[in-house]
Motif scaffolding. Sequence first.
Motif, PDB file in Angstrom:
ATOM      1  N   LYS A 174       0.867  -1.188   0.000  1.00  0.00           N
ATOM      2  CA  LYS A 174       0.000   0.000   0.000  1.00  0.00           C
ATOM      3  C   LYS A 174       0.895   1.227   0.000  1.00  0.00           C
ATOM      4  N   THR A 175       0.749   2.079  -1.000  1.00  0.00           N
ATOM      5  CA  THR A 175       1.697   3.165  -1.153  1.00  0.00           C
ATOM      6  C   THR A 175       1.056   4.424  -1.742  1.00  0.00           C
ATOM      7  N   PRO A 176       1.513   5.607  -1.307  1.00  0.00           N
ATOM      8  CA  PRO A 176       1.172   6.814  -2.056  1.00  0.00           C
ATOM      9  C   PRO A 176       1.963   6.810  -3.364  1.00  0.00           C
ATOM     10  N   ILE A 177       1.581   7.678  -4.279  1.00  0.00           N
ATOM     11  CA  ILE A 177       2.290   7.690  -5.564  1.00  0.00           C
ATOM     12  C   ILE A 177       3.539   8.571  -5.492  1.00  0.00           C
ATOM     13  N   ASN A 178       4.492   8.234  -6.350  1.00  0.00           N
ATOM     14  CA  ASN A 178       5.722   9.006  -6.486  1.00  0.00           C
ATOM     15  C   ASN A 178       5.441  10.188  -7.415  1.00  0.00           C
ATOM     16  N   ILE A 179       5.226  11.357  -6.826  1.00  0.00           N
ATOM     17  CA  ILE A 179       4.798  12.518  -7.598  1.00  0.00           C
ATOM     18  C   ILE A 179       5.811  12.904  -8.664  1.00  0.00           C
ATOM     19  N   GLU A 180       7.099  12.876  -8.320  1.00  0.00           N
ATOM     20  CA  GLU A 180       8.134  13.274  -9.280  1.00  0.00           C
ATOM     21  C   GLU A 180       8.111  12.394 -10.525  1.00  0.00           C
ATOM     22  N   SER A 181       7.900  11.117 -10.316  1.00  0.00           N
ATOM     23  CA  SER A 181       7.845  10.183 -11.444  1.00  0.00           C
ATOM     24  C   SER A 181       6.546  10.331 -12.236  1.00  0.00           C
ATOM     25  N   VAL A 182       5.443  10.475 -11.513  1.00  0.00           N
ATOM     26  CA  VAL A 182       4.133  10.541 -12.160  1.00  0.00           C
ATOM     27  C   VAL A 182       3.990  11.779 -13.038  1.00  0.00           C
ATOM     28  N   LYS A 183       4.483  12.908 -12.573  1.00  0.00           N
ATOM     29  CA  LYS A 183       4.281  14.154 -13.327  1.00  0.00           C
ATOM     30  C   LYS A 183       5.084  14.194 -14.631  1.00  0.00           C
ATOM     31  N   LYS A 184       6.048  13.295 -14.772  1.00  0.00           N
ATOM     32  CA  LYS A 184       6.780  13.199 -16.030  1.00  0.00           C
ATOM     33  C   LYS A 184       5.936  12.575 -17.138  1.00  0.00           C
ATOM     34  N   ARG A 185       4.895  11.821 -16.726  1.00  0.00           N
ATOM     35  CA  ARG A 185       4.089  11.096 -17.719  1.00  0.00           C
ATOM     36  C   ARG A 185       2.672  11.640 -17.844  1.00  0.00           C
ATOM     37  N   TYR A 186       2.112  12.137 -16.748  1.00  0.00           N
ATOM     38  CA  TYR A 186       0.703  12.530 -16.747  1.00  0.00           C
ATOM     39  C   TYR A 186       0.541  14.035 -16.553  1.00  0.00           C
ATOM     40  N   LYS A 187      -0.417  14.596 -17.295  1.00  0.00           N
ATOM     41  CA  LYS A 187      -0.727  16.025 -17.153  1.00  0.00           C
ATOM     42  C   LYS A 187      -1.548  16.280 -15.896  1.00  0.00           C
ATOM     43  N   SER A 188      -2.387  15.324 -15.542  1.00  0.00           N
ATOM     44  CA  SER A 188      -3.207  15.477 -14.341  1.00  0.00           C
ATOM     45  C   SER A 188      -3.296  14.141 -13.611  1.00  0.00           C
ATOM     46  N   TYR A 189      -3.431  14.228 -12.300  1.00  0.00           N
ATOM     47  CA  TYR A 189      -3.483  13.018 -11.467  1.00  0.00           C
ATOM     48  C   TYR A 189      -3.939  13.439 -10.076  1.00  0.00           C
ATOM     49  N   ASN A 190      -4.335  12.452  -9.296  1.00  0.00           N
ATOM     50  CA  ASN A 190      -4.777  12.706  -7.928  1.00  0.00           C
ATOM     51  C   ASN A 190      -3.555  12.662  -7.005  1.00  0.00           C
ATOM     52  N   LEU A 191      -3.214  13.814  -6.441  1.00  0.00           N
ATOM     53  CA  LEU A 191      -2.038  13.903  -5.573  1.00  0.00           C
ATOM     54  C   LEU A 191      -2.139  12.973  -4.361  1.00  0.00           C
ATOM     55  N   ASP A 192      -3.367  12.683  -3.951  1.00  0.00           N
ATOM     56  CA  ASP A 192      -3.591  11.879  -2.743  1.00  0.00           C
ATOM     57  C   ASP A 192      -3.865  10.412  -3.052  1.00  0.00           C
ATOM     58  N   MET A 193      -3.583   9.990  -4.283  1.00  0.00           N
ATOM     59  CA  MET A 193      -3.862   8.600  -4.663  1.00  0.00           C
ATOM     60  C   MET A 193      -3.134   7.603  -3.776  1.00  0.00           C
ATOM     61  N   ILE A 194      -3.831   6.512  -3.453  1.00  0.00           N
ATOM     62  CA  ILE A 194      -3.241   5.364  -2.772  1.00  0.00           C
ATOM     63  C   ILE A 194      -3.267   4.187  -3.739  1.00  0.00           C
ATOM     64  N   LEU A 195      -2.116   3.596  -3.972  1.00  0.00           N
ATOM     65  CA  LEU A 195      -1.991   2.427  -4.843  1.00  0.00           C
ATOM     66  C   LEU A 195      -1.874   1.184  -3.978  1.00  0.00           C
ATOM     67  N   VAL A 196      -2.682   0.171  -4.307  1.00  0.00           N
ATOM     68  CA  VAL A 196      -2.665  -1.093  -3.568  1.00  0.00           C
ATOM     69  C   VAL A 196      -2.340  -2.227  -4.538  1.00  0.00           C
ATOM     70  N   ILE A 197      -1.267  -2.949  -4.273  1.00  0.00           N
ATOM     71  CA  ILE A 197      -0.873  -4.092  -5.106  1.00  0.00           C
ATOM     72  C   ILE A 197      -1.266  -5.375  -4.385  1.00  0.00           C
ATOM     73  N   LEU A 198      -2.097  -6.192  -5.056  1.00  0.00           N
ATOM     74  CA  LEU A 198      -2.638  -7.404  -4.445  1.00  0.00           C
ATOM     75  C   LEU A 198      -1.690  -8.587  -4.598  1.00  0.00           C
ATOM     76  N   PRO A 199      -1.713  -9.506  -3.646  1.00  0.00           N
ATOM     77  CA  PRO A 199      -0.987 -10.776  -3.805  1.00  0.00           C
ATOM     78  C   PRO A 199      -1.645 -11.617  -4.900  1.00  0.00           C
ATOM     79  N   VAL A 200      -0.891 -12.567  -5.429  1.00  0.00           N
ATOM     80  CA  VAL A 200      -1.423 -13.474  -6.445  1.00  0.00           C
ATOM     81  C   VAL A 200      -2.444 -14.417  -5.808  1.00  0.00           C
ATOM     82  N   PHE A 201      -3.521 -14.745  -6.555  1.00  0.00           N
ATOM     83  CA  PHE A 201      -4.584 -15.585  -5.998  1.00  0.00           C
ATOM     84  C   PHE A 201      -4.307 -17.073  -6.154  1.00  0.00           C
TER      85      PHE A 201
END
Length: 247
Positions: A174-201
């Motif tokens: 569970k992680t916030p996004i890396n703003i420096e990396s994200v802004k290189k690719r996206y014009k707009s994004y949610n600064l407060d986004m939480i990314l959740v990576i699930l385990p394999v089922f």
Amino acid sequence: MFFQPISNKPALFIPQFETLVLSDLHIGIENELREYGVYADSKIIQMESMIQEMYDEYKPKEIILLGDIKHSIPSTPFYEKKHLYEFLKRLQSYTKIHIIPGNHDGNIKTMVPDNIIIHGSDGYQKDICGFIHGHRWPSEKIMQSKYVFCGHTHPTVRLTDRLGYNSYEPCWIKTPINIESVKKRYKSYNLDMILVILPVFNPLCGGSAVNVEGIVGPIDNLVEEEKAEIYLLDGTSIGTLKQLRNK
């Protein structure tokens, strides 16, 4: 918490939407393992039993499958298509099924029962949630979400005991996004986004030790390593990705 990882199961529930989310079923992987001399039975019955158990407890109105539903690529043998179809047909008898295709899911539209909802591989957005597989960059629309859920990485963590022995445990990230990396690719994004990576089922699938090998795919660029929290399946917090990399 807005979402609820299910204790000791590689799945989560979103109460507000009555939605069960899981990823990476890899139906048919046992056939590839046999080619390498590893003989293992299909885990379809075990996976379906686990889903049935979660359905009985949570009564979800829908199940979202975050890709890599099937395993064989580039072509899919008949028996794998048959098992895939029958499995999804049984799942569909419980509730509505969504699929976000992963890198193993080429041509999956032709292999599933009617009324299975197939979204684009760049993601599906539902209210404040985005759902992706993780093998490609999320769409600009997904990047507006408050929460983004993905699979693909098969995350595990390597743990070393005092005697120097290593063990590997499936984990959540569970992680916030890396703003420096994200802004290189996206014009707009949610600064407060939480990314959740699930385990394999699927328990037959291997994993990637994220504190050793990193995170698979472009999603690695979205992770804020210093603040990425790692949890075992039982909910135990074991530190941040950066802390675990140094052990």
